[in-house]
Design a protein around this motif. Structure first.
Motif, PDB file in Angstrom:
ATOM      1  N   LEU A 114     -63.492  19.235  -8.701  1.00 29.38           N
ATOM      2  CA  LEU A 114     -63.452  19.444  -9.991  1.00 29.38           C
ATOM      3  C   LEU A 114     -63.168  18.043 -10.733  1.00 29.38           C
ATOM      4  N   LEU A 115     -61.972  17.513 -10.107  1.00 24.74           N
ATOM      5  CA  LEU A 115     -61.424  16.112 -10.554  1.00 24.74           C
ATOM      6  C   LEU A 115     -62.416  15.142 -10.597  1.00 24.74           C
ATOM      7  N   ASP A 116     -63.178  15.066  -9.483  1.00 25.86           N
ATOM      8  CA  ASP A 116     -64.564  14.128  -9.066  1.00 25.86           C
ATOM      9  C   ASP A 116     -65.582  14.178 -10.184  1.00 25.86           C
ATOM     10  N   GLU A 117     -65.568  15.572 -10.371  1.00 25.63           N
ATOM     11  CA  GLU A 117     -66.709  15.804 -11.498  1.00 25.63           C
ATOM     12  C   GLU A 117     -66.324  15.325 -12.763  1.00 25.63           C
ATOM     13  N   ALA A 118     -65.057  15.595 -13.115  1.00 24.86           N
ATOM     14  CA  ALA A 118     -64.203  15.213 -14.528  1.00 24.86           C
ATOM     15  C   ALA A 118     -64.420  13.714 -14.480  1.00 24.86           C
ATOM     16  N   GLN A 119     -64.466  13.244 -13.585  1.00 25.15           N
ATOM     17  CA  GLN A 119     -64.447  11.477 -13.478  1.00 25.15           C
ATOM     18  C   GLN A 119     -65.825  11.291 -13.761  1.00 25.15           C
ATOM     19  N   GLN A 120     -67.002  11.870 -13.097  1.00 26.60           N
ATOM     20  CA  GLN A 120     -68.266  11.420 -13.355  1.00 26.60           C
ATOM     21  C   GLN A 120     -68.508  11.688 -14.735  1.00 26.60           C
ATOM     22  N   ALA A 121     -68.135  12.804 -15.354  1.00 25.75           N
ATOM     23  CA  ALA A 121     -68.398  13.161 -16.770  1.00 25.75           C
ATOM     24  C   ALA A 121     -67.933  12.140 -17.712  1.00 25.75           C
ATOM     25  N   VAL A 122     -66.824  11.596 -17.480  1.00 28.63           N
ATOM     26  CA  VAL A 122     -66.270  10.711 -18.316  1.00 28.63           C
ATOM     27  C   VAL A 122     -66.806   9.487 -18.262  1.00 28.63           C
ATOM     28  N   LEU A 123     -67.247   9.018 -17.262  1.00 33.80           N
ATOM     29  CA  LEU A 123     -67.844   7.547 -16.730  1.00 33.80           C
ATOM     30  C   LEU A 123     -69.482   7.789 -16.836  1.00 33.80           C
ATOM     31  N   ASP A 124     -70.023   9.091 -17.119  1.00 28.17           N
ATOM     32  CA  ASP A 124     -71.373   9.054 -17.288  1.00 28.17           C
ATOM     33  C   ASP A 124     -71.995   8.029 -18.512  1.00 28.17           C
ATOM     34  N   SER A 125     -73.265   7.636 -18.173  1.00 27.74           N
ATOM     35  CA  SER A 125     -73.654   6.708 -19.198  1.00 27.74           C
ATOM     36  C   SER A 125     -75.208   7.287 -19.413  1.00 27.74           C
ATOM     37  N   PRO A 126     -75.786   6.926 -20.428  1.00 22.84           N
ATOM     38  CA  PRO A 126     -77.301   7.304 -20.702  1.00 22.84           C
ATOM     39  C   PRO A 126     -78.193   6.649 -19.587  1.00 22.84           C
ATOM     40  N   VAL A 127     -78.106   5.718 -18.818  1.00 21.99           N
ATOM     41  CA  VAL A 127     -78.699   4.861 -17.757  1.00 21.99           C
ATOM     42  C   VAL A 127     -78.250   5.628 -16.518  1.00 21.99           C
ATOM     43  N   PRO A 128     -78.935   6.484 -15.878  1.00 22.13           N
ATOM     44  CA  PRO A 128     -78.512   6.942 -14.775  1.00 22.13           C
ATOM     45  C   PRO A 128     -78.117   5.900 -13.550  1.00 22.13           C
ATOM     46  N   LYS A 129     -77.033   6.340 -13.143  1.00 23.73           N
ATOM     47  CA  LYS A 129     -76.434   5.494 -11.951  1.00 23.73           C
ATOM     48  C   LYS A 129     -75.489   6.353 -11.132  1.00 23.73           C
ATOM     49  N   GLY A 130     -74.932   5.940 -10.100  1.00 22.13           N
ATOM     50  CA  GLY A 130     -73.839   6.622  -9.210  1.00 22.13           C
ATOM     51  C   GLY A 130     -74.671   7.280  -7.956  1.00 22.13           C
ATOM     52  N   SER A 131     -74.447   8.515  -7.806  1.00 27.77           N
ATOM     53  CA  SER A 131     -75.049   9.312  -6.729  1.00 27.77           C
ATOM     54  C   SER A 131     -75.419  10.867  -7.109  1.00 27.77           C
ATOM     55  N   ILE A 132     -76.313  11.187  -6.496  1.00 23.66           N
ATOM     56  CA  ILE A 132     -76.532  12.871  -6.449  1.00 23.66           C
ATOM     57  C   ILE A 132     -76.688  13.424  -5.129  1.00 23.66           C
ATOM     58  N   MET A 133     -76.440  14.406  -4.816  1.00 22.87           N
ATOM     59  CA  MET A 133     -76.687  15.192  -3.436  1.00 22.87           C
ATOM     60  C   MET A 133     -77.226  16.440  -3.915  1.00 22.87           C
ATOM     61  N   VAL A 134     -78.530  16.409  -3.199  1.00 24.66           N
ATOM     62  CA  VAL A 134     -79.434  17.598  -3.110  1.00 24.66           C
ATOM     63  C   VAL A 134     -79.568  18.255  -2.064  1.00 24.66           C
ATOM     64  N   GLY A 135     -79.740  19.869  -1.785  1.00 25.62           N
ATOM     65  CA  GLY A 135     -79.895  20.428  -0.660  1.00 25.62           C
ATOM     66  C   GLY A 135     -81.306  21.092  -0.523  1.00 25.62           C
ATOM     67  N   SER A 136     -81.735  21.277   0.611  1.00 27.00           N
ATOM     68  CA  SER A 136     -82.960  21.866   0.883  1.00 27.00           C
ATOM     69  C   SER A 136     -82.975  22.756   2.094  1.00 27.00           C
ATOM     70  N   ASP A 137     -83.727  23.630   2.387  1.00 26.10           N
ATOM     71  CA  ASP A 137     -84.169  24.204   3.617  1.00 26.10           C
ATOM     72  C   ASP A 137     -85.371  23.595   4.133  1.00 26.10           C
ATOM     73  N   THR A 138     -85.754  23.597   5.312  1.00 25.70           N
ATOM     74  CA  THR A 138     -86.309  22.739   6.129  1.00 25.70           C
ATOM     75  C   THR A 138     -87.922  22.967   5.317  1.00 25.70           C
ATOM     76  N   THR A 139     -88.421  24.108   5.247  1.00 29.20           N
ATOM     77  CA  THR A 139     -90.093  24.333   4.695  1.00 29.20           C
ATOM     78  C   THR A 139     -89.922  23.669   3.025  1.00 29.20           C
ATOM     79  N   ALA A 140     -89.046  23.900   2.496  1.00 26.23           N
ATOM     80  CA  ALA A 140     -88.936  23.203   1.066  1.00 26.23           C
ATOM     81  C   ALA A 140     -88.996  21.705   1.136  1.00 26.23           C
ATOM     82  N   ALA A 141     -88.537  21.465   2.164  1.00 26.58           N
ATOM     83  CA  ALA A 141     -88.577  19.665   2.188  1.00 26.58           C
ATOM     84  C   ALA A 141     -89.545  18.935   2.377  1.00 26.58           C
TER      85      ALA A 141
END
Length: 302
Positions: free
Chosen positions: A74-101
């Protein structure tokens, strides 16, 4: 409760040793010992069992570790929220099962072309593990077979897949009785695909034979081609494999064919600009997706 004490506690729990935790934190060992004792005194309960092989968590320590991991996420998420900008940057993590991939490469490629400053990480695992990963903030969203009913999760229908029997030509498929007693090859023996097949077989008075589980789609399909058994997969996946010899696809009857693929996320997830734009790319490249208006705008939660 002091965050610094929790960081020391987490390090000791992960290392299983006061001395190793001290090394990882660049602290002297006595300092780490004193901080753990301070935390135990504050909570009025022992957090570790001390023994000749090191230390292990007590039940209270295990409970605190789970909360500690959630606090730091949650602290990491709070930091992301504070540092977020209109221009996408940083990282995102997405999950998937094998067939959806199978549908993701074009989406990930399009997203990287639009937002090269965002690092996209993909985690592929079982549906139950994906749900846990979303709940624990390990991934921000995940694709899997639905529906998923959980009070802390929002799900969006991405597409309704149509199931098919993937049969080796050596099996001489002439109807459902052809697979009676044959071996089903699957990535996940407990998935919805098997449940649909079981229902279809029962309706016809037939039964499923053995089930073999595989770690990779490549291994599974190689065994289908070799005539070891058959598989149940989305028809769209078979078409993307572009197989022309040795294997065929036979669609399920309409009453059993449809399996929804959903995209899930935590209901209270903060939507960074990077993640929000990922959703927009999904809408463009999966026009059949049904994303609700429930997704919050940047800077807002649910």
């Amino acid at each position: 409760m002091d965050i610094g004490l929790l960081r020391v506690f987490q390090a000791v729990a992960e290392e299983g040793s006061i001395s190793k935790a001290a090394q990882s934190l660049s602290y002297v060992q006595s300092n780490v010992t004193a901080r753990i004792q301070q935390l135990e005194q504050e909570l009025k309960t022992p957090l570790f069992y001390r023994h000749s092989r090191g230390i292990t968590l007590t039940s209270a320590g295990q409970t605190l570790l789970e909360y500690t991991e959630r606090i730091f996420k949650l602290l990491d998420e709070a930091q992301q929220a504070v540092l977020d900008s209109p221009v996408p940057k940083g990282s995102i993590m997405v999950g998937s099962d094998t067939t959806a991939a199978v549908r993701l490469p074009v989406i990930l490629s399009a997203y990287r072309s639009c937002y090269p400053d965002v690092e996209v990480q993909l985690q592929i695992c079982r549906p139950s593990e994906l749900i846990d990963a979303v709940l624990q903030h390990t991934v921000q969203g995940a694709f899997l077979d639905g529906p998923v009913e959980h009070p802390e999760i929002v799900q969006e229908l991405v597409i309704n897949e149509q199931l098919g029997l993937i049969i080796p030509d050596s099996m001489d498929y002439e109807g459902l009785h052809s697979i009676h007693g044959q071996t089903l090859l699957m990535l996940n023996a407990e998935c919805l695909y098997r449940m649909r097949l079981d229902a279809w077989l029962r309706e016809e008075g037939l039964r499923l034979g053995k089930v073999m589980e595989f770690g990779t789609m490549e291994g599974l399909m190689a065994c289908v081609r070799a005539g070891i058994g058959f598989a149940v997969l989305p028809v769209s996946y078979f078409r993307r494999m572009n197989i022309t010899q040795g294997i065929s696809c036979y669609p399920f009857p309409e009453r059993y064919a449809e399996v929804p693929t959903v995209f899930i996320r935590r209901r209270d997830l903060y939507m960074t600009s990077a993640f929000r734009e990922f959703i927009e790319v999904l809408k463009v490249h999966l026009p059949e997706a049904v994303f609700s208006n429930e997704l919050p705008a940047a800077g807002a939660g649910q």
